[in-house]
Motif scaffolding. Structure first.
Motif, PDB file in Angstrom:
ATOM      1  N   PHE A  10       0.816  -1.217   0.000  1.00 48.90           N
ATOM      2  CA  PHE A  10       0.000   0.000   0.000  1.00 48.90           C
ATOM      3  C   PHE A  10       0.848   1.265   0.000  1.00 48.90           C
ATOM      4  O   PHE A  10       0.430   2.289  -0.530  1.00 48.90           O
ATOM      5  CB  PHE A  10      -0.905   0.012   1.238  1.00 48.90           C
ATOM      6  N   TYR A  11       2.013   1.189   0.597  1.00 54.80           N
ATOM      7  CA  TYR A  11       2.827   2.391   0.734  1.00 54.80           C
ATOM      8  C   TYR A  11       3.592   2.745  -0.550  1.00 54.80           C
ATOM      9  O   TYR A  11       4.386   3.670  -0.551  1.00 54.80           O
ATOM     10  CB  TYR A  11       3.774   2.249   1.928  1.00 54.80           C
ATOM     11  N   HIS A 120      -2.459  -2.329  10.134  1.00 52.20           N
ATOM     12  CA  HIS A 120      -2.774  -2.735   8.758  1.00 52.20           C
ATOM     13  C   HIS A 120      -3.129  -4.216   8.686  1.00 52.20           C
ATOM     14  O   HIS A 120      -3.193  -4.792   7.595  1.00 52.20           O
ATOM     15  CB  HIS A 120      -1.580  -2.466   7.841  1.00 52.20           C
ATOM     16  N   HIS A 174      -6.578   7.057   6.959  1.00 52.04           N
ATOM     17  CA  HIS A 174      -5.701   6.353   6.033  1.00 52.04           C
ATOM     18  C   HIS A 174      -4.259   6.631   6.411  1.00 52.04           C
ATOM     19  O   HIS A 174      -3.817   7.773   6.401  1.00 52.04           O
ATOM     20  CB  HIS A 174      -5.993   6.776   4.594  1.00 52.04           C
ATOM     21  N   THR A 182      -6.133   0.869   1.795  1.00 54.34           N
ATOM     22  CA  THR A 182      -5.259   0.384   2.863  1.00 54.34           C
ATOM     23  C   THR A 182      -6.104  -0.030   4.065  1.00 54.34           C
ATOM     24  O   THR A 182      -6.842   0.791   4.600  1.00 54.34           O
ATOM     25  CB  THR A 182      -4.297   1.501   3.328  1.00 54.34           C
TER      26      THR A 182
END
Ligand SMILES: C[S@@+](CC[C@H](N)C(=O)[O-])C[C@H]1O[C@@H](n2cnc3c(N)ncnc32)[C@H](O)[C@@H]1O
Length: 253
Positions: A10-11, A120, A174, A182
């Motif tokens: 996601f990053y 997460h 988020h 995410t």
């Protein structure tokens, strides 16, 4: 569009730079360093893993307690930042390819840190099982969880005459600043403690961290006062799961 349930990078996804998240969060950063040093005082490990280590914010502190750190992250972008920041230090960089996987051999790690990753993980159990698999017998880990049961939330639940849920609670923010998919959850520390135990990870110590994380307090109290209180309060407030972040020191076996 269907959601990819196996996605973990996601990053990598957006234009946001996770390093910016830390601008103006010196108190939280220092509070985490205090927690690390309290939990690891007098300890030294050969091989430590910084799991979900991001751009290596905490890796230099980990290196005070380990000969070598393996920084694992699924995000290429975070790993690139980390390589730049940690150049010249005894750090190996590994890109995690599979969800819920700790990329290491069985019984190979002396220590693992997992900080700000559990939020997460809507189901952290498979990762706890991987941590138990990869730690050597008797090896230790520091596992941080974003807590749903912090004091302010408990008052909110009380007002609604509800109990804090034992299951993870999705939160509407988020982590990397993007309106994306995410996963972002808070956990109940009691549930986490039971899950760790089920995986053979016994809790040796626990700290309540970032206890004064509140806009008004941060605006009005000078940093030395915030950190002085934080230092004194992390252990006593842990029994009540007071703060928004709980650090567990666990041992395999
Ligand atoms: C909030 S950042 C924390 C980074 C670092 N631990 C710190 O405290 O500064 C979360 C990190 O976890 C990684 N991550 C996200 N989902 C993950 C997953 N399912 N498994 C492992 N790491 C994950 C992200 O790439 C990101 O670098």
């Amino acid at each position: 569009m269907t959601k990819d349930v196996n996605k973990i990078n996601f990053y990598d996804d957006n234009n946001h730079d996770y390093r910016d998240f830390w601008v103006g969060r010196d108190y939280e950063h220092e509070a985490e360093l205090i927690a690390f040093r309290k939990l690891l005082k007098g300890r030294h490990y050969k091989i430590a893993m910084d799991y979900g280590g991001g751009y290596g914010r905490l890796t230099p502190t980990l290196l005070e307690y380990a000969d070598k750190v393996i920084l694992v992250d699924p995000s290429k972008k975070q790993l690139a930042f980390a390589k730049e920041k940690l150049a010249g230090l005894n750090v190996e960089f590994v890109q995690q390819q599979k969800k819920d996987n700790v990329p290491a051999e069985d019984n190979s790690l002396d220590f693992l840190a997992m900080i700000r990753v559990s939020h997460h993980l809507p189901d952290p159990n498979p990762v706890f099982s991987e941590i138990a698999r990869t730690l050597k017998p008797g090896a230790e880990a520091v596992i941080e969880i974003a807590s749903e049961a912090h004091f302010v939330n408990r008052l909110r639940y009380l007002k609604q005459l509800k109990a804090v849920p034992s299951a993870p609670v999705p939160v509407g923010v988020h982590a990397n600043g993007a309106e994306d998919d995410t996963p972002f959850v808070n956990h109940n520390p009691k549930t986490i403690q039971a899950q760790l135990k089920d995986q053979g990870l016994s809790v040796l110590d626990k700290l309540s961290v970032s206890n004064l994380r509140h806009r008004v307090l941060k605006e009005h109290l000078p940093m030395p006062a915030l950190l002085g209180f934080e230092k004194a309060a992390q252990r006593p407030l842990a029994h009540a799961n007071f703060g928004p972040s709980i650090f567990f020191l666990v041992k395999k076996g």
